[in-house]
Motif scaffolding. Sequence first.
Motif, PDB file in Angstrom:
ATOM      1  N   LEU A 149      11.298   4.577  -1.078  1.00  0.00           N
ATOM      2  CA  LEU A 149      11.652   3.309  -1.739  1.00  0.00           C
ATOM      3  C   LEU A 149      13.061   3.390  -2.320  1.00  0.00           C
ATOM      4  O   LEU A 149      13.425   4.383  -2.959  1.00  0.00           O
ATOM      5  CB  LEU A 149      10.629   3.035  -2.852  1.00  0.00           C
ATOM      6  N   GLN A 150      13.843   2.349  -2.101  1.00  0.00           N
ATOM      7  CA  GLN A 150      15.200   2.299  -2.683  1.00  0.00           C
ATOM      8  C   GLN A 150      15.109   2.175  -4.206  1.00  0.00           C
ATOM      9  O   GLN A 150      14.169   1.550  -4.695  1.00  0.00           O
ATOM     10  CB  GLN A 150      15.936   1.050  -2.175  1.00  0.00           C
ATOM     11  N   PRO A 151      16.102   2.680  -4.949  1.00  0.00           N
ATOM     12  CA  PRO A 151      16.143   2.372  -6.382  1.00  0.00           C
ATOM     13  C   PRO A 151      16.210   0.846  -6.537  1.00  0.00           C
ATOM     14  O   PRO A 151      16.927   0.177  -5.788  1.00  0.00           O
ATOM     15  CB  PRO A 151      17.439   3.039  -6.858  1.00  0.00           C
ATOM     16  N   GLY A 152      15.430   0.311  -7.450  1.00  0.00           N
ATOM     17  CA  GLY A 152      15.354  -1.148  -7.596  1.00  0.00           C
ATOM     18  C   GLY A 152      14.353  -1.765  -6.621  1.00  0.00           C
ATOM     19  O   GLY A 152      14.095  -2.974  -6.674  1.00  0.00           O
ATOM     20  N   GLY A 153      13.779  -0.932  -5.754  1.00  0.00           N
ATOM     21  CA  GLY A 153      12.784  -1.423  -4.784  1.00  0.00           C
ATOM     22  C   GLY A 153      11.436  -1.657  -5.462  1.00  0.00           C
ATOM     23  O   GLY A 153      11.162  -1.138  -6.545  1.00  0.00           O
ATOM     24  N   ILE A 154      10.605  -2.436  -4.769  1.00  0.00           N
ATOM     25  CA  ILE A 154       9.315  -2.840  -5.344  1.00  0.00           C
ATOM     26  C   ILE A 154       8.171  -2.215  -4.554  1.00  0.00           C
ATOM     27  O   ILE A 154       8.182  -2.231  -3.321  1.00  0.00           O
ATOM     28  CB  ILE A 154       9.170  -4.379  -5.308  1.00  0.00           C
ATOM     29  N   MET A 155       7.195  -1.674  -5.295  1.00  0.00           N
ATOM     30  CA  MET A 155       6.002  -1.116  -4.640  1.00  0.00           C
ATOM     31  C   MET A 155       4.771  -1.862  -5.141  1.00  0.00           C
ATOM     32  O   MET A 155       4.626  -2.065  -6.355  1.00  0.00           O
ATOM     33  CB  MET A 155       5.896   0.369  -4.977  1.00  0.00           C
ATOM     34  N   LEU A 156       3.928  -2.275  -4.215  1.00  0.00           N
ATOM     35  CA  LEU A 156       2.662  -2.927  -4.582  1.00  0.00           C
ATOM     36  C   LEU A 156       1.515  -2.086  -4.031  1.00  0.00           C
ATOM     37  O   LEU A 156       1.633  -1.526  -2.932  1.00  0.00           O
ATOM     38  CB  LEU A 156       2.575  -4.340  -4.009  1.00  0.00           C
ATOM     39  N   VAL A 157       0.436  -2.023  -4.802  1.00  0.00           N
ATOM     40  CA  VAL A 157      -0.724  -1.226  -4.383  1.00  0.00           C
ATOM     41  C   VAL A 157      -1.981  -2.045  -4.659  1.00  0.00           C
ATOM     42  O   VAL A 157      -2.169  -2.530  -5.785  1.00  0.00           O
ATOM     43  CB  VAL A 157      -0.809   0.107  -5.163  1.00  0.00           C
ATOM     44  N   ASP A 158      -2.825  -2.169  -3.636  1.00  0.00           N
ATOM     45  CA  ASP A 158      -4.032  -2.997  -3.826  1.00  0.00           C
ATOM     46  C   ASP A 158      -5.228  -2.150  -4.288  1.00  0.00           C
ATOM     47  O   ASP A 158      -5.236  -0.932  -4.144  1.00  0.00           O
ATOM     48  CB  ASP A 158      -4.386  -3.726  -2.517  1.00  0.00           C
ATOM     49  N   ASN A 159      -6.193  -2.840  -4.858  1.00  0.00           N
ATOM     50  CA  ASN A 159      -7.529  -2.293  -5.214  1.00  0.00           C
ATOM     51  C   ASN A 159      -7.531  -1.363  -6.420  1.00  0.00           C
ATOM     52  O   ASN A 159      -8.393  -0.481  -6.508  1.00  0.00           O
ATOM     53  CB  ASN A 159      -8.157  -1.546  -4.020  1.00  0.00           C
ATOM     54  N   ASP A 206      -8.266  -7.733  -6.405  1.00  0.00           N
ATOM     55  CA  ASP A 206      -9.002  -6.519  -6.768  1.00  0.00           C
ATOM     56  C   ASP A 206      -8.167  -5.597  -7.665  1.00  0.00           C
ATOM     57  O   ASP A 206      -8.443  -4.412  -7.749  1.00  0.00           O
ATOM     58  CB  ASP A 206      -9.428  -5.799  -5.480  1.00  0.00           C
ATOM     59  N   GLY A 207      -7.148  -6.171  -8.318  1.00  0.00           N
ATOM     60  CA  GLY A 207      -6.271  -5.359  -9.188  1.00  0.00           C
ATOM     61  C   GLY A 207      -5.065  -4.919  -8.381  1.00  0.00           C
ATOM     62  O   GLY A 207      -5.160  -4.042  -7.526  1.00  0.00           O
ATOM     63  N   LEU A 208      -3.930  -5.571  -8.662  1.00  0.00           N
ATOM     64  CA  LEU A 208      -2.734  -5.314  -7.861  1.00  0.00           C
ATOM     65  C   LEU A 208      -1.713  -4.568  -8.717  1.00  0.00           C
ATOM     66  O   LEU A 208      -1.262  -5.080  -9.743  1.00  0.00           O
ATOM     67  CB  LEU A 208      -2.157  -6.672  -7.390  1.00  0.00           C
ATOM     68  N   GLY A 209      -1.375  -3.347  -8.284  1.00  0.00           N
ATOM     69  CA  GLY A 209      -0.317  -2.583  -8.960  1.00  0.00           C
ATOM     70  C   GLY A 209       1.033  -3.085  -8.488  1.00  0.00           C
ATOM     71  O   GLY A 209       1.215  -3.337  -7.292  1.00  0.00           O
ATOM     72  N   LEU A 210       1.949  -3.247  -9.446  1.00  0.00           N
ATOM     73  CA  LEU A 210       3.287  -3.763  -9.118  1.00  0.00           C
ATOM     74  C   LEU A 210       4.289  -2.893  -9.847  1.00  0.00           C
ATOM     75  O   LEU A 210       4.238  -2.782 -11.072  1.00  0.00           O
ATOM     76  CB  LEU A 210       3.378  -5.220  -9.593  1.00  0.00           C
TER      77      LEU A 210
END
Length: 214
Positions: A149-159, A206-210
């Motif tokens: 992931l680039q610095p300033g990039g966004i990561m999303l994780v489900d469940n 189901d709970g989204l990590g951002l």
Amino acid sequence: MEETERTLAYIERLTLRENPLLHEMEQFAAEQRIPILDKHAAAVLEWAALLKADCNALEVGTAIGYSSIRIATVLHGGANLITLEKSSESYISAQKYIARSSVADKISVVFGEAAETLPRFLPESFGLIFLDADKKDYCPLLEPLVTLLQPGGIMLVDNLLWHGNTVKPDEEIQPSWLSSTRFVREFNELFFNHPRLHAILLPVGDGLGLAIKK
Ligand SMILES: C[S@@+](CC[C@H](N)C(=O)[O-])C[C@H]1O[C@@H](n2cnc3c(N)ncnc32)[C@H](O)[C@@H]1O
């Protein structure tokens, strides 16, 4: 109708846009019991992808390509999505649905276990990463994905709420859900305390990590 259902229906009417192919995919997934991203969580994913629309995106866990199409639809110009899938059956379904979408030229589905296919990508290659794979793989995949992931990039994780199980005492969890719940809890400790991430947990779907990479 319960208050939560009424609220979700209201939000849906105001914010969700109809797309016949996505609607067909939602119905197919429901009939075949294939877990795809909740509509409201998908709206957040799309919104986040739009913030990083000029960058390439990566997804781990394609299934039938529903979230892949939703991400790729908002990417601009030369930005593309790479999506990783380990099941041959899902890989074939995804290829068929993606071919019927308007963004087929922006999506590459890569077949194989993510742990084996990820090393072919360079550090800081992606502006957005979406993790939606087997829960046992979440912890081992976290560091490789943060690196990509680039610095300033966004990561999303489900469940990350895992059908409400992550917050229940173990005695109240069905035995068949216990080990996956432990994997999600272990991941949450790492993800929300990661020194390179500023992460929040949205009670959507189901709970989204951002997270944003610092
Ligand atoms: C929850 S589904 C993905 C749903 C999809 N993101 C969507 O919302 O439309 C999870 C998919 O990830 C795949 N998968 C699970 N673990 C994986 C791994 N370690 N590497 C690659 N694919 C994986 C599974 O085969 C399954 O098709």
